[in-house]
Design an enzyme around this catalytic site. Structure first.
Site, PDB file in Angstrom:
ATOM      1  N   GLU A  49      -6.990  83.544  23.855  1.00 42.73           N
ATOM      2  CA  GLU A  49      -6.023  82.374  23.760  1.00 42.73           C
ATOM      3  C   GLU A  49      -6.685  81.555  23.008  1.00 42.73           C
ATOM      4  OE1 GLU A  49      -4.417  78.950  26.815  1.00 42.73           O
ATOM      5  OE2 GLU A  49      -4.951  80.840  27.694  1.00 42.73           O
ATOM      6  N   ASP A  60      -4.539  69.941  30.382  1.00 44.63           N
ATOM      7  CA  ASP A  60      -5.860  70.504  30.087  1.00 44.63           C
ATOM      8  C   ASP A  60      -6.846  69.472  30.817  1.00 44.63           C
ATOM      9  OD1 ASP A  60      -5.925  72.734  28.419  1.00 44.63           O
ATOM     10  OD2 ASP A  60      -4.782  71.257  26.988  1.00 44.63           O
TER      11      ASP A  60
END
Length: 272
Positions: A49, A60
């Site tokens: 990824e 995130d």
């Protein structure tokens, strides 16, 4: 066949699980990212990824957000990222990389580039799918059509807080695999994972035949061993990115070997 579909078809036939490391493109530089991708596959990773740096990350945690900012501060942009992926596919600087790669990107980046242009460039580079965490399922239809036209995959996220009717709708519109978020909140390393995770994934399996890959909070071999029986794939991000930051200054070769050893340790925890 799309590389993602081919991978999971093979692993399912062998009753095995996928290890999917996350790497921020351009942290600390694109040459190191390329070397890390090669090393990750060599050490047992099944899919990579690739995080596209963005100034306002959605889900995130601080470790990955900081890596995005470091990459942006060094001038990393989308075009060179696709060039680097294309070079890996073409075998520049080493053997050609054939394992699946997906991008994790804010929809704002895709819109700024233009969805058709983004997808055409991704396809030409050798990208196999997209994870777009800030694209609601209600608005995903137009992009999903463009993705399907190019034989790419649109991977969508389901969280513990996603209502079941919405989760079922996401499962119907997702392709490639479902990204199941193990914990509510942002990414980051955790010492323990939710005890009801197996039940939640079990219900989701009743709604879809797609592979289900679990991410957020997975950082140790024991996490891999615990979750492998209920998952088709395990995604590890912050634990890798933190080690990259901790190892800054030791040189590319040493950094790649250090991260590769950790990925190898995680791969070794997968059931054979």
């Amino acid at each position: 066949m799309n590389r993602i579909d081919a991978l999971f078809a093979r692993l399912r036939s062998e009753d095995r699980r996928a290890l999917m490391p996350f790497l921020t493109a351009g942290d600390p530089d694109l040459e190191t990212t390329s070397a890390l991708i090669r090393e990750a596959f060599r050490r047992g990773a099944h899919m990579i990824e690739v995080g596209i740096p963005y100034s306002d990350p959605i889900a995130d945690g601080p470790v990955i957000a900081a890596s995005y900012q470091r990459a942006l501060d060094r001038g990393i942009r989308l075009g060179p990222i696709f060039d680097a992926i294309g070079s890996l596919r073409g075998g520049e600087g080493g053997p050609a990389v054939d394992g699946p790669m997906v991008t994790m990107s804010s929809y704002a980046i895709i819109l700024r580039r233009g969805p058709r242009r983004y997808l055409d460039e991704a396809k030409a580079a050798g990208v196999d799918g997209l994870i777009v965490p800030d694209l609601p399922v209600e608005e995903a239809g137009p992009l999903a059509e463009l993705v399907a036209e190019r034989d790419l995959r649109l991977i969508q996220l389901i969280t513990p807080r996603t209502p079941r009717d919405r989760a079922a709708a996401i499962a119907r519109t997702t392709t490639g695999f479902i990204y199941y978020v193990s914990v509510a909140g942002i990414t980051g390393e955790r010492t323990e994972l939710p005890t009801d995770l197996a039940d939640a994934v079990g219900w989701l399996r009743s709604q879809t035949d797609l592979p289900i890959c679990i991410g957020f909070g997975i950082s140790r071999p024991e996490h891999i061993r615990a979750l492998a029986p209920v998952a088709d794939g395990l995604i590890v991000g912050s634990a890798i990115v933190r080690r990259l930051d901790d190892g800054d200054g030791q040189g590319r070769e040493g950094l790649v070997d250090r991260i590769g050893a950790f990925i190898g340790e995680l791969a070794g925890a997968l059931p054979s």
